[in-house]
Design a protein around this motif. Structure first.
Motif, short mmCIF file in Angstrom:
data_model
loop_
_atom_site.label_atom_id
_atom_site.label_comp_id
_atom_site.label_asym_id
_atom_site.label_seq_id
_atom_site.Cartn_x
_atom_site.Cartn_y
_atom_site.Cartn_z
N LYS A 126 33.93 105.72 12.13
CA LYS A 126 34.77 106.72 11.46
C LYS A 126 34.52 106.58 9.96
O LYS A 126 34.26 105.48 9.45
CB LYS A 126 36.26 106.51 11.76
CG LYS A 126 36.60 106.59 13.23
CD LYS A 126 36.44 107.99 13.76
CE LYS A 126 36.86 108.03 15.23
NZ LYS A 126 36.54 109.29 15.84
N GLN A 127 34.64 107.67 9.22
CA GLN A 127 34.29 107.68 7.80
C GLN A 127 35.04 106.62 7.01
O GLN A 127 36.23 106.40 7.19
CB GLN A 127 34.56 109.05 7.20
CG GLN A 127 34.08 109.15 5.76
CD GLN A 127 34.27 110.53 5.17
OE1 GLN A 127 34.97 111.36 5.71
NE2 GLN A 127 33.63 110.77 4.04
N LYS A 128 34.31 105.96 6.12
CA LYS A 128 34.86 104.94 5.23
C LYS A 128 34.90 105.52 3.82
O LYS A 128 33.89 106.00 3.33
CB LYS A 128 33.96 103.70 5.26
CG LYS A 128 34.39 102.60 4.33
CD LYS A 128 33.37 101.47 4.37
CE LYS A 128 33.69 100.46 3.30
NZ LYS A 128 32.63 99.50 3.13
N VAL A 129 36.07 105.47 3.19
CA VAL A 129 36.19 106.02 1.83
C VAL A 129 36.50 104.96 0.79
O VAL A 129 36.43 105.23 -0.41
CB VAL A 129 37.25 107.15 1.77
CG1 VAL A 129 36.80 108.35 2.59
CG2 VAL A 129 38.61 106.66 2.23
N SER A 130 36.84 103.74 1.23
CA SER A 130 37.14 102.67 0.27
C SER A 130 36.95 101.33 0.96
O SER A 130 36.67 101.27 2.15
CB SER A 130 38.56 102.81 -0.27
OG SER A 130 39.49 102.64 0.79
N GLY A 131 37.11 100.27 0.20
CA GLY A 131 37.00 98.92 0.75
C GLY A 131 35.78 98.20 0.21
O GLY A 131 35.11 98.66 -0.71
N CYS A 132 35.50 97.05 0.81
CA CYS A 132 34.37 96.24 0.38
C CYS A 132 33.05 96.94 0.66
O CYS A 132 32.94 97.74 1.57
CB CYS A 132 34.39 94.90 1.13
SG CYS A 132 35.74 93.81 0.67
N TYR A 133 32.06 96.60 -0.15
CA TYR A 133 30.69 97.06 0.01
C TYR A 133 30.55 98.56 -0.27
O TYR A 133 31.33 99.13 -1.01
CB TYR A 133 30.13 96.65 1.38
CG TYR A 133 30.59 95.29 1.80
CD1 TYR A 133 30.31 94.17 1.02
CD2 TYR A 133 31.37 95.11 2.94
CE1 TYR A 133 30.76 92.92 1.38
CE2 TYR A 133 31.81 93.86 3.31
CZ TYR A 133 31.52 92.76 2.53
OH TYR A 133 31.98 91.53 2.87
N ARG A 134 29.57 99.16 0.34
CA ARG A 134 29.25 100.55 0.00
C ARG A 134 30.10 101.54 0.81
O ARG A 134 30.48 101.27 1.94
CB ARG A 134 27.77 100.82 0.27
CG ARG A 134 26.85 99.93 -0.57
CD ARG A 134 25.41 100.12 -0.22
NE ARG A 134 25.11 99.47 1.07
CZ ARG A 134 23.92 99.46 1.63
NH1 ARG A 134 22.90 100.07 1.06
NH2 ARG A 134 23.72 98.85 2.79
N ASN A 135 30.38 102.70 0.18
CA ASN A 135 31.02 103.80 0.88
C ASN A 135 30.43 105.09 0.35
O ASN A 135 29.64 105.09 -0.58
CB ASN A 135 32.55 103.75 0.76
CG ASN A 135 33.02 103.73 -0.66
OD1 ASN A 135 32.71 104.64 -1.43
ND2 ASN A 135 33.75 102.70 -1.05
N GLY A 136 30.78 106.21 0.98
CA GLY A 136 30.21 107.49 0.58
C GLY A 136 28.97 107.83 1.38
O GLY A 136 28.84 107.45 2.55
N ARG A 137 28.04 108.52 0.76
CA ARG A 137 26.83 109.00 1.43
C ARG A 137 25.81 107.88 1.65
O ARG A 137 25.65 107.01 0.80
CB ARG A 137 26.16 110.11 0.62
CG ARG A 137 27.02 111.34 0.43
CD ARG A 137 27.31 112.08 1.70
NE ARG A 137 26.13 112.82 2.13
CZ ARG A 137 25.96 113.30 3.37
NH1 ARG A 137 26.86 113.10 4.28
NH2 ARG A 137 24.88 113.97 3.67
#
Length: 158
Positions: free
Chosen positions: A106-117
């Protein structure tokens, strides 16, 4: 007038609302079981890909001797990331376009490491029924994958 209407209707056709077939040679679960010279590297990432029809799912396991993140994210130099999306093969290039996700894809928008495209390209150097050798075009690292499970594409409605 009738000819213009017939030509106009035949010029536009609605694409089916079904996912693409993708590439037959990629269909399956592929693991990067090892990384060349990993002992000498400051960090490296191992990949696990699943290609089904025109979709991909990828799990990244990163090993790092250098902390690029806050301490709670560094996790003693071992962490996992995930992405999913669609892919295309153009000539000898595999192009992956998707998003970073949580472990459940499921889409990740925040948190550790990379997010986004997540947008990455690999040059496909060679492949056979059991092995796929690629080069990451952004950092020129070799990614040697072994087929763990063959998948037959069953296209799904979008």
């Amino acid at each position: 007038m009738l000819i213009v209407v017939i030509v106009g209707l035949s010029a536009c056709s609605r694409l089916p609302d079904i996912q693409g077939k993708g590439e037959a040679f990629l269909q399956g679960v592929w693991n990067q079981d090892s990384v060349a010279n990993k002992e000498q590297l400051q960090n490296y990432t191992q990949h696990k890909f699943k290609f089904t029809c025109d979709s991909f799912y990828v799990d990244f396991t990163t090993h790092s001797k250098v902390n690029y993140y806050e301490e709670e994210c560094f996790n003693n130099g071992l962490w996992k990331e995930y992405a999913k999306g669609t892919y295309q093969v153009r000539n000898d290039t595999l192009i992956l376009v998707g998003d970073f996700t949580k472990p459940n894809y499921k889409q990740k928008v925040s948190g550790c490491y990379r997010n986004g495209r997540y947008i990455t390209s690999f040059k496909v150097n060679s492949w056979n029924a059991e092995e796929l050798k690629m080069e990451n075009l952004s950092d020129q690292t070799e990614v040697k994958l072994n087929l763990k499970e063959k998948i037959t594409c069953v296209q799904k409605a979008l």
